[in-house]
Design a protein around this motif. Structure first.
Motif, PDB file in Angstrom:
ATOM      1  N   GLY A  24       0.529  -1.522  -0.500  1.00 44.04           N
ATOM      2  CA  GLY A  24       0.374  -0.211  -0.103  1.00 44.04           C
ATOM      3  C   GLY A  24       1.098   1.694  -0.086  1.00 44.04           C
ATOM      4  N   GLU A  25       0.632   2.465  -0.989  1.00 41.91           N
ATOM      5  CA  GLU A  25       0.836   3.904  -0.520  1.00 41.91           C
ATOM      6  C   GLU A  25       0.363   4.304  -1.063  1.00 41.91           C
ATOM      7  OE1 GLU A  25       4.036   3.140  -3.371  1.00 41.91           O
ATOM      8  OE2 GLU A  25       2.903   3.131  -5.377  1.00 41.91           O
ATOM      9  N   PRO A  26       0.554   5.521  -1.109  1.00 41.17           N
ATOM     10  CA  PRO A  26      -0.270   7.337  -1.977  1.00 41.17           C
ATOM     11  C   PRO A  26      -0.301   7.279  -3.230  1.00 41.17           C
ATOM     12  CG  PRO A  26       1.343   7.784  -0.150  1.00 41.17           C
ATOM     13  CD  PRO A  26       1.610   6.426   0.267  1.00 41.17           C
ATOM     14  N   VAL A  27      -1.258   7.967  -3.653  1.00 45.09           N
ATOM     15  CA  VAL A  27      -1.354   7.920  -5.000  1.00 45.09           C
ATOM     16  C   VAL A  27      -1.040   8.879  -5.638  1.00 45.09           C
ATOM     17  CG1 VAL A  27      -2.734   7.501  -7.172  1.00 45.09           C
ATOM     18  CG2 VAL A  27      -3.443   5.951  -4.927  1.00 45.09           C
ATOM     19  N   GLU A  28       0.127   9.545  -6.088  1.00 39.02           N
ATOM     20  CA  GLU A  28       1.176  10.126  -6.425  1.00 39.02           C
ATOM     21  C   GLU A  28       1.181  10.260  -7.217  1.00 39.02           C
ATOM     22  OE1 GLU A  28       4.747  10.435  -4.294  1.00 39.02           O
ATOM     23  OE2 GLU A  28       3.316  10.007  -2.291  1.00 39.02           O
ATOM     24  N   GLY A  29       1.046  11.615  -8.439  1.00 30.67           N
ATOM     25  CA  GLY A  29       1.051  12.110  -9.872  1.00 30.67           C
ATOM     26  C   GLY A  29       2.130  11.351  -9.722  1.00 30.67           C
ATOM     27  N   LYS A  30       2.931  12.332  -9.922  1.00 37.22           N
ATOM     28  CA  LYS A  30       4.833  11.828 -10.237  1.00 37.22           C
ATOM     29  C   LYS A  30       5.246  10.907  -9.844  1.00 37.22           C
ATOM     30  CE  LYS A  30       9.672  13.461  -9.374  1.00 37.22           C
ATOM     31  NZ  LYS A  30       9.873  14.840  -7.951  1.00 37.22           N
ATOM     32  N   ARG A  31       4.721  10.529  -8.972  1.00 38.12           N
ATOM     33  CA  ARG A  31       5.422   8.512  -9.314  1.00 38.12           C
ATOM     34  C   ARG A  31       4.609   7.882 -10.107  1.00 38.12           C
ATOM     35  NH1 ARG A  31       4.890   6.586  -3.382  1.00 38.12           N
ATOM     36  NH2 ARG A  31       6.964   7.617  -3.502  1.00 38.12           N
ATOM     37  N   MET A  32       3.060   7.987 -10.752  1.00 36.86           N
ATOM     38  CA  MET A  32       1.974   6.825 -11.369  1.00 36.86           C
ATOM     39  C   MET A  32       2.209   7.902 -12.869  1.00 36.86           C
ATOM     40  SD  MET A  32      -0.124   6.033  -9.554  1.00 36.86           S
ATOM     41  CE  MET A  32       1.418   5.248  -8.690  1.00 36.86           C
ATOM     42  N   LEU A  33       3.426   8.960 -13.181  1.00 37.65           N
ATOM     43  CA  LEU A  33       2.864   9.025 -14.679  1.00 37.65           C
ATOM     44  C   LEU A  33       4.990   9.425 -15.473  1.00 37.65           C
ATOM     45  CD1 LEU A  33       0.282  12.222 -14.917  1.00 37.65           C
ATOM     46  CD2 LEU A  33       0.104   9.543 -15.788  1.00 37.65           C
ATOM     47  N   LEU A  34       5.472  10.260 -14.376  1.00 37.88           N
ATOM     48  CA  LEU A  34       6.796  10.777 -14.174  1.00 37.88           C
ATOM     49  C   LEU A  34       7.953   9.778 -14.325  1.00 37.88           C
ATOM     50  CD1 LEU A  34       8.719  12.841 -15.101  1.00 37.88           C
ATOM     51  CD2 LEU A  34       8.981  13.800 -13.365  1.00 37.88           C
ATOM     52  N   VAL A  35       7.794   8.221 -13.629  1.00 37.72           N
ATOM     53  CA  VAL A  35       8.849   7.827 -13.245  1.00 37.72           C
ATOM     54  C   VAL A  35       9.230   7.103 -14.929  1.00 37.72           C
ATOM     55  CG1 VAL A  35      10.131   6.051 -12.230  1.00 37.72           C
ATOM     56  CG2 VAL A  35       9.203   8.020 -10.580  1.00 37.72           C
ATOM     57  N   PRO A  36       8.137   5.867 -14.879  1.00 37.39           N
ATOM     58  CA  PRO A  36       7.344   5.022 -15.927  1.00 37.39           C
ATOM     59  C   PRO A  36       7.831   5.786 -17.063  1.00 37.39           C
ATOM     60  CG  PRO A  36       5.677   5.642 -14.776  1.00 37.39           C
ATOM     61  CD  PRO A  36       6.482   5.993 -13.991  1.00 37.39           C
ATOM     62  N   ALA A  37       7.258   6.855 -17.494  1.00 41.32           N
ATOM     63  CA  ALA A  37       7.536   7.503 -18.929  1.00 41.32           C
ATOM     64  C   ALA A  37       8.700   8.084 -19.117  1.00 41.32           C
ATOM     65  CB  ALA A  37       7.166   9.655 -18.316  1.00 41.32           C
ATOM     66  N   GLY A 157      10.545  16.030   3.728  1.00 38.26           N
ATOM     67  CA  GLY A 157      11.081  15.703   5.085  1.00 38.26           C
ATOM     68  C   GLY A 157       9.427  16.020   5.596  1.00 38.26           C
ATOM     69  N   ASP A 158       9.156  17.034   6.455  1.00 36.68           N
ATOM     70  CA  ASP A 158       7.697  17.126   7.488  1.00 36.68           C
ATOM     71  C   ASP A 158       6.420  17.848   5.879  1.00 36.68           C
ATOM     72  OD1 ASP A 158       8.028  15.896   9.529  1.00 36.68           O
ATOM     73  OD2 ASP A 158       9.363  17.304  10.587  1.00 36.68           O
ATOM     74  N   ALA A 159       6.852  19.124   4.745  1.00 36.13           N
ATOM     75  CA  ALA A 159       6.782  19.962   4.444  1.00 36.13           C
ATOM     76  C   ALA A 159       5.320  18.755   3.541  1.00 36.13           C
ATOM     77  CB  ALA A 159       7.635  20.423   2.852  1.00 36.13           C
ATOM     78  N   ALA A 160       4.420  19.496   3.450  1.00 30.68           N
ATOM     79  CA  ALA A 160       3.176  19.629   3.099  1.00 30.68           C
ATOM     80  C   ALA A 160       3.268  18.773   1.123  1.00 30.68           C
ATOM     81  CB  ALA A 160       1.841  20.653   2.629  1.00 30.68           C
ATOM     82  N   PRO A 161       2.603  17.724   1.109  1.00 32.78           N
ATOM     83  CA  PRO A 161       2.446  17.371   0.104  1.00 32.78           C
ATOM     84  C   PRO A 161       1.905  18.339  -1.679  1.00 32.78           C
ATOM     85  CG  PRO A 161       1.168  16.034   0.788  1.00 32.78           C
ATOM     86  CD  PRO A 161       1.392  17.234   1.876  1.00 32.78           C
ATOM     87  N   VAL A 162       3.011  18.684  -2.822  1.00 34.37           N
ATOM     88  CA  VAL A 162       2.647  19.084  -3.721  1.00 34.37           C
ATOM     89  C   VAL A 162       1.715  19.063  -4.139  1.00 34.37           C
ATOM     90  CG1 VAL A 162       4.100  20.167  -5.434  1.00 34.37           C
ATOM     91  CG2 VAL A 162       5.840  19.454  -4.191  1.00 34.37           C
ATOM     92  N   PRO A 163       0.848  19.592  -4.516  1.00 34.11           N
ATOM     93  CA  PRO A 163      -0.189  19.772  -4.968  1.00 34.11           C
ATOM     94  C   PRO A 163      -0.376  19.859  -6.175  1.00 34.11           C
ATOM     95  CG  PRO A 163      -0.650  21.986  -4.302  1.00 34.11           C
ATOM     96  CD  PRO A 163       1.047  21.269  -3.513  1.00 34.11           C
ATOM     97  N   SER A 164      -1.258  19.242  -7.609  1.00 35.73           N
ATOM     98  CA  SER A 164      -1.533  19.432  -8.764  1.00 35.73           C
ATOM     99  C   SER A 164      -2.683  19.652  -9.475  1.00 35.73           C
ATOM    100  CB  SER A 164      -1.240  17.725  -9.057  1.00 35.73           C
ATOM    101  OG  SER A 164      -1.881  17.943 -10.556  1.00 35.73           O
ATOM    102  N   PRO A 165      -3.061  20.941  -9.687  1.00 35.16           N
ATOM    103  CA  PRO A 165      -3.647  21.570 -10.033  1.00 35.16           C
ATOM    104  C   PRO A 165      -4.797  20.701 -11.509  1.00 35.16           C
ATOM    105  CG  PRO A 165      -2.211  22.953  -9.874  1.00 35.16           C
ATOM    106  CD  PRO A 165      -1.263  21.980  -9.858  1.00 35.16           C
ATOM    107  N   MET A 166      -3.682  19.777 -11.990  1.00 32.69           N
ATOM    108  CA  MET A 166      -4.486  18.755 -12.655  1.00 32.69           C
ATOM    109  C   MET A 166      -5.411  18.096 -12.468  1.00 32.69           C
ATOM    110  SD  MET A 166      -3.728  16.860 -15.895  1.00 32.69           S
ATOM    111  CE  MET A 166      -2.516  15.722 -14.982  1.00 32.69           C
ATOM    112  N   LEU A 167      -4.586  17.848 -11.510  1.00 32.59           N
ATOM    113  CA  LEU A 167      -5.448  16.362 -10.870  1.00 32.59           C
ATOM    114  C   LEU A 167      -6.611  16.638  -9.580  1.00 32.59           C
ATOM    115  CD1 LEU A 167      -2.728  13.920  -9.680  1.00 32.59           C
ATOM    116  CD2 LEU A 167      -4.088  13.666 -11.241  1.00 32.59           C
TER     117      LEU A 167
END
Length: 209
Positions: A24-37, A157-167
């Motif tokens: 189980g892991e969070p759904v994140e746009g970067k991990r779902m799209l950028l890495v495999p691309a 670190g403790d920073a808030a997640p980076v939002p995605s306006p598109m998502l």
């Protein structure tokens, strides 16, 4: 890219994906799209080593299409749930079976290519990047219909997640569309209640006073 390095990269990527997504892991746009691309682009660059014969191109296209289809099926087989307001994902047994099928198809195509004298080149990396990318797109398409928020990436670190306006926009539209469908599906019930109330008033005119 040499054969051993390519194999190590593929094994590492598959192992990373399986371990993280089965637990189980969070759904994140970067991990779902950028890495495999990026993986797909690396494979595409190495496709320059592939002989441009009709048989080689045909096999490459066929395996790429199959990988994309299996990736989409895997993505929709993933369980999406919410935790602390964020969308989470977890592989299911169906996802595992589809991964086995994907690997079997890739190994079979590699053996067939060797039997007819074709050089795979970066085709393995390319199709692997495509299948993980297709899976990520399907997961995001499924995730935006849920209530958990999908960021672009986790903050450092403790920073808030980076939002995605598109998502965020896609999720709002999916939620609004779902609310509208719910209102439409409930409309016959409201109409029935209104008609029943009108019938009672007509049957008992004095009740309106």
């Amino acid at each position: 890219m040499s054969g051993p390095i390519e194999i190590i990269l593929i094994v590492a990527l598959i192992g990373y994906v399986l371990v993280r997504r089965f637990t189980g892991e969070p759904v994140e746009g970067k991990r779902m799209l950028l890495v495999p691309a990026v993986i797909a682009v690396v494979g595409a660059v190495n496709l320059r080593e592939v002989p441009h014969s009709p048989a080689a191109i045909g096999m490459l296209v066929a395996t790429a299409v199959i990988s994309v289809v299996l990736g989409v099926l895997r993505g929709f087989s993933v369980r999406i749930y919410e935790r602390d307001g964020h969308a989470m994902m977890r592989y299911t047994w169906v996802t595992a079976v589809l991964w086995v099928v994907n690997i079997a198809v890739k190994l079979g195509s590699g053996l067939l290519a060797g039997a007819v004298g074709l050089h795979a080149g970066g085709g393995i990396t390319f199709s692997l990047g495509l299948t993980v990318l297709a899976e990520g797109v399907a997961i995001l398409a499924k995730g935006v219909r849920g209530t958990g928020r999908i960021p672009w990436s986790r903050g450092r670190g403790d920073a808030a997640p980076v939002p995605s306006p598109m998502l965020d926009s896609m999720q709002r539209k999916a939620r609004d569309a779902g609310d509208l469908r719910g209102m439409r599906s409930f409309a016959p019930v409201l109409d029935g209640l209104r008609d029943a109330a009108a019938d009672r008033r007509n049957a008992h005119p004095g009740a309106r006073r």
